[in-house]
Structure formats: C-alpha cells, structure tokens
Scaffold this motif. Structure first.
Motif: not given
Length: 105
Positions: A1-5, A51-53, A72-76, A85-91
C-alpha cells in the motif's frame, strides 16, 4: 500500500515537487499520510478514486500510464485489515492520501 501511494505521489507531482510521509499515532491506531504538492484533483474525481479501473484524466495526467487498479487494490488491502483509506486534494495544490489501521493488542 505504501509503495503504491508513494509511486502515485511521484507520478502525479511535476519535476521539482515535494513529497512528505508522516504518521500519527493514537492510543488505538496508526494513521499514515503521503502528501505531495502535485497536480491535485477535484472533489468529483476524489469521490471515484478508489473505484476499480478509475483514473483521473485531464491535461496534466494524459501522459501518465496506469491501469486504475492500484488504489482499488490498496482499499481492498486496508479494509480487509480493518482499516480505512481516504484522500484529500485540491486542484493545483496537491494531494494527501491517508490510511488508518488499528494497533495490535
């Protein structure tokens, strides 16, 4: 998970950007944060991220490869271990991806 993020943070942050990784430890859980100052994304895109894909597609991300399966895999993985797991972002200002797991007793 950490590696993917971390890999995603690097891919979605322009050259010269920064990445920060830190933990919060409470009595019963550990929260890991991966923060970048990359492209960021809209609220609508954030709602679909796990979501997947699903992949964020815009002018900044069109040359970035991927399948849309990583988050998707990280969430699983996180949810199967009782976490969140969650994300916070601003364009234009970057993103912070976080996950919380309970401490073992």
């Amino acid at each position: 998970v950490i590696t993917n993020l971390i890999d995603n943070a690097i891919k979605y942050t322009p050259s010269g950007g920064s990445l920060e990784i830190f933990n919060e430890i409470s009595e019963d859980s550990v929260i890991t944060h991966i923060k970048d100052n990359g492209y960021g994304m809209s609220k609508g895109e954030q709602e679909k991220l796990f979501e997947k894909f699903y992949r964020v597609k815009n002018e900044n991300t069109k040359g970035i490869s991927g399948t849309g399966l990583g988050l998707f895999i990280c969430r699983q993985i996180i949810e199967k271990n009782g976490g969140k797991i969650w994300a916070d972002s601003e364009e234009g200002k970057g993103s912070t991806f976080s996950f919380a797991l309970k401490k073992s007793k």
